[in-house]
Design a protein around this motif. Sequence first.
Motif, PDB file in Angstrom:
ATOM      1  N   GLN C 360     -20.781  47.441  29.766  1.00  0.00           N
ATOM      2  CA  GLN C 360     -21.844  47.183  30.800  1.00  0.00           C
ATOM      3  C   GLN C 360     -21.163  46.423  32.302  1.00  0.00           C
ATOM      4  O   GLN C 360     -19.942  46.171  32.218  1.00  0.00           O
ATOM      5  CB  GLN C 360     -22.695  45.979  30.383  1.00  0.00           C
ATOM      6  CG  GLN C 360     -23.253  46.403  28.977  1.00  0.00           C
ATOM      7  CD  GLN C 360     -24.513  47.328  28.923  1.00  0.00           C
ATOM      8  OE1 GLN C 360     -25.052  47.669  29.949  1.00  0.00           O
ATOM      9  NE2 GLN C 360     -24.538  47.876  28.015  1.00  0.00           N
ATOM     10  N   SER C 361     -22.031  46.413  33.203  1.00  0.00           N
ATOM     11  CA  SER C 361     -21.342  46.102  34.441  1.00  0.00           C
ATOM     12  C   SER C 361     -21.297  44.596  34.686  1.00  0.00           C
ATOM     13  O   SER C 361     -21.481  43.714  33.829  1.00  0.00           O
ATOM     14  CB  SER C 361     -22.482  46.448  35.550  1.00  0.00           C
ATOM     15  OG  SER C 361     -23.450  45.734  35.385  1.00  0.00           O
ATOM     16  N   ILE C 362     -20.669  44.361  35.753  1.00  0.00           N
ATOM     17  CA  ILE C 362     -20.325  42.823  36.128  1.00  0.00           C
ATOM     18  C   ILE C 362     -21.725  42.115  36.146  1.00  0.00           C
ATOM     19  O   ILE C 362     -21.809  41.042  35.716  1.00  0.00           O
ATOM     20  CB  ILE C 362     -19.451  42.715  37.497  1.00  0.00           C
ATOM     21  CG1 ILE C 362     -18.233  43.610  37.286  1.00  0.00           C
ATOM     22  CG2 ILE C 362     -19.437  41.232  37.724  1.00  0.00           C
ATOM     23  CD1 ILE C 362     -17.466  43.421  38.489  1.00  0.00           C
ATOM     24  N   ARG C 363     -22.438  42.732  36.680  1.00  0.00           N
ATOM     25  CA  ARG C 363     -23.902  42.216  36.886  1.00  0.00           C
ATOM     26  C   ARG C 363     -24.365  41.745  35.722  1.00  0.00           C
ATOM     27  O   ARG C 363     -24.938  40.679  35.594  1.00  0.00           O
ATOM     28  CB  ARG C 363     -24.849  43.193  37.690  1.00  0.00           C
ATOM     29  CG  ARG C 363     -26.285  42.881  37.734  1.00  0.00           C
ATOM     30  CD  ARG C 363     -26.963  43.673  38.668  1.00  0.00           C
ATOM     31  NE  ARG C 363     -26.782  45.299  38.182  1.00  0.00           N
ATOM     32  CZ  ARG C 363     -27.599  45.840  37.182  1.00  0.00           C
ATOM     33  NH1 ARG C 363     -28.626  44.826  36.566  1.00  0.00           N
ATOM     34  NH2 ARG C 363     -27.455  46.971  36.921  1.00  0.00           N
ATOM     35  N   ARG C 386     -29.006  40.819  41.404  1.00  0.00           N
ATOM     36  CA  ARG C 386     -27.914  41.433  42.036  1.00  0.00           C
ATOM     37  C   ARG C 386     -27.292  40.317  43.021  1.00  0.00           C
ATOM     38  O   ARG C 386     -25.896  40.430  43.189  1.00  0.00           O
ATOM     39  CB  ARG C 386     -28.231  42.584  43.119  1.00  0.00           C
ATOM     40  CG  ARG C 386     -28.122  43.915  42.344  1.00  0.00           C
ATOM     41  CD  ARG C 386     -27.920  45.082  43.148  1.00  0.00           C
ATOM     42  NE  ARG C 386     -29.602  45.399  43.962  1.00  0.00           N
ATOM     43  CZ  ARG C 386     -30.274  45.857  43.240  1.00  0.00           C
ATOM     44  NH1 ARG C 386     -30.266  46.622  42.213  1.00  0.00           N
ATOM     45  NH2 ARG C 386     -31.509  46.132  43.859  1.00  0.00           N
ATOM     46  N   SER C 400     -13.121  43.872  42.173  1.00  0.00           N
ATOM     47  CA  SER C 400     -13.560  45.325  41.520  1.00  0.00           C
ATOM     48  C   SER C 400     -14.425  46.080  42.912  1.00  0.00           C
ATOM     49  O   SER C 400     -14.260  45.669  43.866  1.00  0.00           O
ATOM     50  CB  SER C 400     -14.781  44.677  40.826  1.00  0.00           C
ATOM     51  OG  SER C 400     -15.847  43.963  41.777  1.00  0.00           O
ATOM     52  N   ASN C 402     -17.466  47.133  43.005  1.00  0.00           N
ATOM     53  CA  ASN C 402     -18.791  46.608  43.094  1.00  0.00           C
ATOM     54  C   ASN C 402     -19.272  45.960  42.016  1.00  0.00           C
ATOM     55  O   ASN C 402     -18.496  46.070  40.851  1.00  0.00           O
ATOM     56  CB  ASN C 402     -19.910  47.563  44.029  1.00  0.00           C
ATOM     57  CG  ASN C 402     -19.982  48.710  42.864  1.00  0.00           C
ATOM     58  OD1 ASN C 402     -20.434  48.636  41.582  1.00  0.00           O
ATOM     59  ND2 ASN C 402     -19.721  50.067  43.404  1.00  0.00           N
ATOM     60  N   GLU C 404     -21.507  46.762  39.891  1.00  0.00           N
ATOM     61  CA  GLU C 404     -21.806  47.668  38.985  1.00  0.00           C
ATOM     62  C   GLU C 404     -20.651  48.429  38.313  1.00  0.00           C
ATOM     63  O   GLU C 404     -20.801  49.018  37.227  1.00  0.00           O
ATOM     64  CB  GLU C 404     -22.842  48.723  39.921  1.00  0.00           C
ATOM     65  CG  GLU C 404     -23.918  48.469  40.463  1.00  0.00           C
ATOM     66  CD  GLU C 404     -24.985  47.516  39.642  1.00  0.00           C
ATOM     67  OE1 GLU C 404     -25.037  47.887  38.494  1.00  0.00           O
ATOM     68  OE2 GLU C 404     -25.550  46.716  40.232  1.00  0.00           O
ATOM     69  N   GLN C 405     -19.399  47.702  38.555  1.00  0.00           N
ATOM     70  CA  GLN C 405     -18.281  48.154  37.869  1.00  0.00           C
ATOM     71  C   GLN C 405     -18.515  47.629  36.330  1.00  0.00           C
ATOM     72  O   GLN C 405     -18.563  46.546  36.265  1.00  0.00           O
ATOM     73  CB  GLN C 405     -16.895  47.810  38.553  1.00  0.00           C
ATOM     74  CG  GLN C 405     -15.872  48.812  38.024  1.00  0.00           C
ATOM     75  CD  GLN C 405     -14.542  48.316  38.726  1.00  0.00           C
ATOM     76  OE1 GLN C 405     -14.729  47.722  39.852  1.00  0.00           O
ATOM     77  NE2 GLN C 405     -13.466  48.667  38.166  1.00  0.00           N
ATOM     78  N   PRO C 406     -18.027  48.698  35.384  1.00  0.00           N
ATOM     79  CA  PRO C 406     -18.182  48.265  33.992  1.00  0.00           C
ATOM     80  C   PRO C 406     -17.025  47.383  33.916  1.00  0.00           C
ATOM     81  O   PRO C 406     -15.956  47.468  34.394  1.00  0.00           O
ATOM     82  CB  PRO C 406     -17.946  49.655  33.270  1.00  0.00           C
ATOM     83  CG  PRO C 406     -18.186  50.609  34.180  1.00  0.00           C
ATOM     84  CD  PRO C 406     -18.074  50.180  35.460  1.00  0.00           C
TER      85      PRO C 406
END
Lengths: 334, 334, 531, 290
Positions: C360-363, C386, C400, C402, C404-406
């Motif tokens: 999953q993303s950073i978010r 976000r 990173s 952004n 959204e990067q896993p």
Amino acid sequence: MNAAANPVPAKSDAPSASSAFRGQLGTYLGLTAVLVGMIALFGSMSEYFLTRDTFVSIANEIPALAVMAVGMTFVLIIAGIDLSVGSVLALSAAVTAAAILQWKLAVPLAALLGLATGLVCGTVTGAVSVAWRLPSFIVSLGMLEAVRGGAYLVTDSRTQYVGDAISGLAAPWIGGISVAFVLAVVLVVVAQLVLTRTVFGRQVVGIGTNEEAMRLAGIDPRPIRIIVFALTGLLAGLAGLMQSARLEAADPNAGVGIELQVIAAVVIGGTSLMGGRGSVVNTFFGVLIIAVLEAGLAQVGASEPSKRIITGAVIVVAVIIDTLRQRRADRKGL
Amino acid sequence: MNAAANPVPAKSDAPSASSAFRGQLGTYLGLTAVLVGMIALFGSMSEYFLTRDTFVSIANEIPALAVMAVGMTFVLIIAGIDLSVGSVLALSAAVTAAAILQWKLAVPLAALLGLATGLVCGTVTGAVSVAWRLPSFIVSLGMLEAVRGGAYLVTDSRTQYVGDAISGLAAPWIGGISVAFVLAVVLVVVAQLVLTRTVFGRQVVGIGTNEEAMRLAGIDPRPIRIIVFALTGLLAGLAGLMQSARLEAADPNAGVGIELQVIAAVVIGGTSLMGGRGSVVNTFFGVLIIAVLEAGLAQVGASEPSKRIITGAVIVVAVIIDTLRQRRADRKGL
Amino acid sequence: MGGVAVSPATPVLTLSTIGKDYAAPVLDDVSLVLNAGEVLALTGENGAGKSTLSKIVCGLVPPTRGQMLLGGQAFRPTSRRDAERFGVRMVMQELGLVSTLSVAENLLLDRLPNRAGWIDRAELHAQAARQLAKIGMHGIDPATKVSRLGIGQQQMVEIARNLQDDTRVLVLDEPTAMLTPRETTHLFEQIDLLKARGVAIVYVSHRLEELQRIADRVAVLRDGRLVDVRAMAGLREEELVQRMVGREVLQDEGRARRVAGPVLLTARGIGRAQAVRDVNLELRAGEVMGLAGLVGSGRTELVRLLFGADRADRGEITLHANGQVTQQVRKGWRSPMQAIRAGIGLVTEDRKSQGLLLPQSIRVNTTLSDLGAISRGGWLQRAKERGIAQRLSTLLRVRSRNIEQPVSTLSGGNQQKVVFARWLHRECKVLLLDEPTRGVDVGARADLYAELDRMTDAGKALLMVSSDLRELMAMCDRIGVMSAGRLVAVFERGQWSEQSLLAAAFSDAAGRGDPHLTSTTLSTPATAVTP
Amino acid sequence: QEKPKVALVMKSLANEFFRTMEDGAKAHQKAHAAEYTLVANGIKDETDTAAQIKMVEQMVAQKINALVIAPADSKALVPVIKAAIDKGILVVNIDNQLDADALKEKGILVPFVGPDNRAGAKLVGDALAKELKAGDKVGIIEGVSTTFNAQQRTLGYQDAMKAGGMTVVGVQSGQWEIDKGNTVAAGMMREHPDLKALLAGNDSMALGAVAAVKAAGKTGKVLVVGYDNIGAIKPMLADGRVLATADQFAAKQAVFGIETALKAIADKKKQADMPAVVKTDVVLVTKASK
Ligand SMILES: Nc1ncnc2c1ncn2[C@@H]1O[C@H](COP(=O)(O)OP(=O)(O)OP(=O)(O)O)[C@@H](O)[C@H]1O
Ligand SMILES: Nc1ncnc2c1ncn2[C@@H]1O[C@H](COP(=O)(O)OP(=O)(O)OP(=O)(O)O)[C@@H](O)[C@H]1O
Ligand SMILES: [Mg+2]
Ligand SMILES: [Mg+2]
């Protein structure tokens, strides 16, 4: 010096809405291609395939499968499996029929009772596997047997003719499309939104990815697991209602072996059996592929052996095409 | 200073041979308890259950299931699954029958051809899932359909009566026990040794636990995966021979739905669906539990609904008992 | 001894203009020469590209640009296996052991001694024992399953696996991140032996004091570029840090004790089986308490009990606010959910298995601990989410593309920051940190310390477990020392010394007359190990 | 002397037909409780021959005196029946006749008590033919194609259609199931918009066909016939959605089988001395009947 101080230029790029949309479309490309290919093929083999009638009748055949596949998508996302859906379908239909025929309940009440039956079955599967931390495969296999036994008991092993008391659900509505189909589509959309846009959906995906991390982040995975199985049971119950509405009868043998078909639809849609990944809309494509295949083969009158061979081949090829497309997209994406 | 070199006293635990043996026995305790309990129960319900005849007939019924379960244990250990075993069983039996009846081959040659059929089917499942990195669930589901179609084609959808040409495998031998049973037991022992004592076995366990680590250690998991599926196919072929030896016929519908029974036996034996953990001997206990249950229910003449409900309950309870015992042992062990 | 340069430099491995692009370039124009018998330290911030460069050398990742020469020949390994054929080996940052197999089987995974496929157990165990002995792991039975080893021991097994006789180049990617001083000592002895044999060693680490001890030269990566290569001898630590981060990093060794506020949490007689034995402790608002101890001394176990990750079987935990008891639980928390609701947080030790949703993303990972804050009526508010993730990720300088990067594609240290960010997102009164800086670079460490200071200023109570005594001494107001499951001593700032802390750490074991644990070098690797 | 012990081994008890058979047998045993004891068993899945063989073996282990069996497969059950006969058990075959060649090869004789499925299907087909014209298109929905009964019924239907001059446009398997029958029926009607009738191999599939006819809006335009006369079909016969079905008197079949066995035991007859075939009735059931 400040520029250097911040190693992350943080590119302010929440991917733009339009590109997200294109991305979404892309996801469905592989499956759409398979679907269109199949329709074209059947169209070329039978002069009556490409007619409104065909599509209407396919649309009216899929709700039960679609509804169960929605539940199964959630179950697979939490890295579980539910083999009992076929039996639950039969038992719910049986209870509804018995409520109408023997206990003389009002139809809406009987339908509610049928849904409640599904909910209870699913809850039991979930609760047992959570309480003793057992693989849901084996618990739901046990339920598959036991619930089927229940369906035989309730129907006395005889097909119960219900008549058109509950056929409203399957009756043609706008342009021949049934209420059940509309309901199934609405459920697919809602379930997809729940999965991607709600706290519950986020928790479901998280549990499928790393249960321990979720627990340590303060989210108790147990009730969520139970809820997922309970919902799946409920949806299997709904499928039971839909099927008995369409066939006007409750068959104690309804849905035997359908669990594999349901799981196939979900997996064709790209949901991983290892959990953590899945999409309800993609599942719906999987359902369409299976339904079109079945209807097409029946329409062209394929022999039983060729039906089997073609079905097997299409399942595998559909997954291959989708996987290849997905991998290409992933490579580009990174 | 050397003594100090070891920060963790590592509990000086090469488990002594005798304690290892006790440990082993312990592993079988839970399942043995379930088995003994079941036998006692059926014994009290039917005067003829506790007779030599009963046990001989159970012994002669299990080889096909046991042999498939051996293969399935390996498949589950590599975190795969093979749903096609039932269809492969039917196709292998069909090919053997056709070889004898239509192509007039000698019986041993026909049997070899049947086994080869199983091997080829398994290899295809393995190769396709490895080549495109697809979940074996979906590939073997495709094979389940396609191979069944093949069995219909080969038998022309009719049971082929072979006669006692191949019945030798199932013929009573020492004390009424058939060759097939002895063969199955030998296979269980050999497979367990292969799993625990050979390079191949260790690689299988390693791949199931951490495929990436194996790959990084320079071991290519792909051929090993394919071999595991090929062996499972071969064993399903052998099961087909065993079954047609008993039936003296090749039934195109043989083994429909048996995959779930095979997997249930393996999982009851404690093998994890997530891979990396499993034991062939334990699987054999799972097979025994299923076979005794089936035989006992038939002897006491349980009604169909109660058969189903009891079967479902026993599957779940057996796994619960075994799991609880396992957990207790793990806690003590650490 | 520091870095005494090894005499005539014979190049073993030459990298020229190596570059690697993922979505964006992560390595660019790296040229390096590696000499026989030298240790080249590779350092730099999290995400600078150290692991990537190491992986390129060892055939795990193909470079996008550039060439390598090994002993004068073009070297293009296609797999790790391929590189190993040329004697180029690597100990990876992330563990790569098979937990269900034995130590011996893991050590000889790709060459199990066998006769016609049947494993020769005697030979297997003999070979494994020899290899373990090399790094001082005499006491371990090669038949033990890896899953039963502690994380430090697993790391030692991983290292032992790569100490082959034919090694020409050995890359060690943060090998000591999970080791205790003693294990580190053994590793360094082994490195010295390899050096003497002429093996070229690349040593990746964020522990600068180690580099002083072991490295001959140091190469600094920043943003994927090589910014400096120089001899280690005479290089001051501050200078090195300056090179790595390109800015001054505050080092507040001699800070004053923070003013401790009221007690927020007390634990009385808390324990679980033999792992944690009846610990009493108090955490006060506005201060940082440290926990020191050896591997397996029960620090992790203790913080897990305080957080409810495991269930205590005795004792009680009490929460206070404004001098009043607000909550009291016997036998500890029933679950982490209860503890979190009461305002407790835990940054776990093992980020991969217990902290992160890797795909999953950073978010998603950042906001996980408090989904209530980013939702209304059960529906997620995406913009709000976000915003929060973006802010925290910028604050902690997570490197990173952004948000959204896993997180699976982040470097190790940046993953750690994401776990930490989660507990900044969820406000908590008491934060437990288990090895929070493992694998985190100096610059980011300073950022993290600053964040901890901000938290204490805001009146939170912190409990920090660390194996890095210098870090504890720099950050904490009190340091508790655990030994064999007991909290054997608590030192106030100003009362401790390295010696006293270590003596306490070994005390219980010594008290019970455990011969293994008494007479060893009681020190951090940086200072006392030097022969 | 103990009461003789009779085992009744059927196909799937999940199938209404065999449930009725079981009920009939149990009622008979209750009425004659002094004369014999009964163990009734069925298999899970109608096509699971291996399971039925196991069941026969378990019954032999139970030391029964007589076995009344509705074989899941007419060939594959022969070896185990031979083994039972060798142990001195009297065997009576009901419902689905064992294969003559296989019996001959084993050198055994097994009396058959049961209906002629082909003749029964022809009765139903003839009733349908009366409502159709020569040249009309009809479709056949077969049971599990590999089973003997399914094949016999299809043959019977074809006999009748041929006699009446109708065109059979397709034979597809509905797997004995209501849902599969529905899918197949819907497909046939789409492919042949001028289809006039659907002949289903059992009533479950007929129910599926009726639903498909309704969904296609062709109620009354496409006729449906079934087989077995299950409870759920009765309202359909009454309102004409199903034209005809056949009744094989499931309840009586088992009873006839049991009586044949009991008589042989009472008369101390050997297996070889029992009567070869006892045909039971099959009657046509339509709206008009009763
Ligand atoms: N598979 C991948 N896909 C995309 N980006 C990647 C991938 N692997 C690494 N990266 C990026 O490459 C950069 C360098 O990572 P690398 O692991 O080499 O850093 P590092 O110097 O070892 O950091 P640390 O000290 O934290 O271990 C990071 O920004 C990381 O996000
Ligand atoms: N003697 C031992 N042999 C093997 N494993 C041990 C031993 N003692 C402790 N362990 C394991 O080592 C791990 C570390 O213990 P624990 O986490 O409680 O201590 P810690 O002080 O936090 O150690 P670490 O520095 O590794 O975090 C635990 O999983 C424990 O089960
Ligand atoms: Mg790194
Ligand atoms: Mg720890």
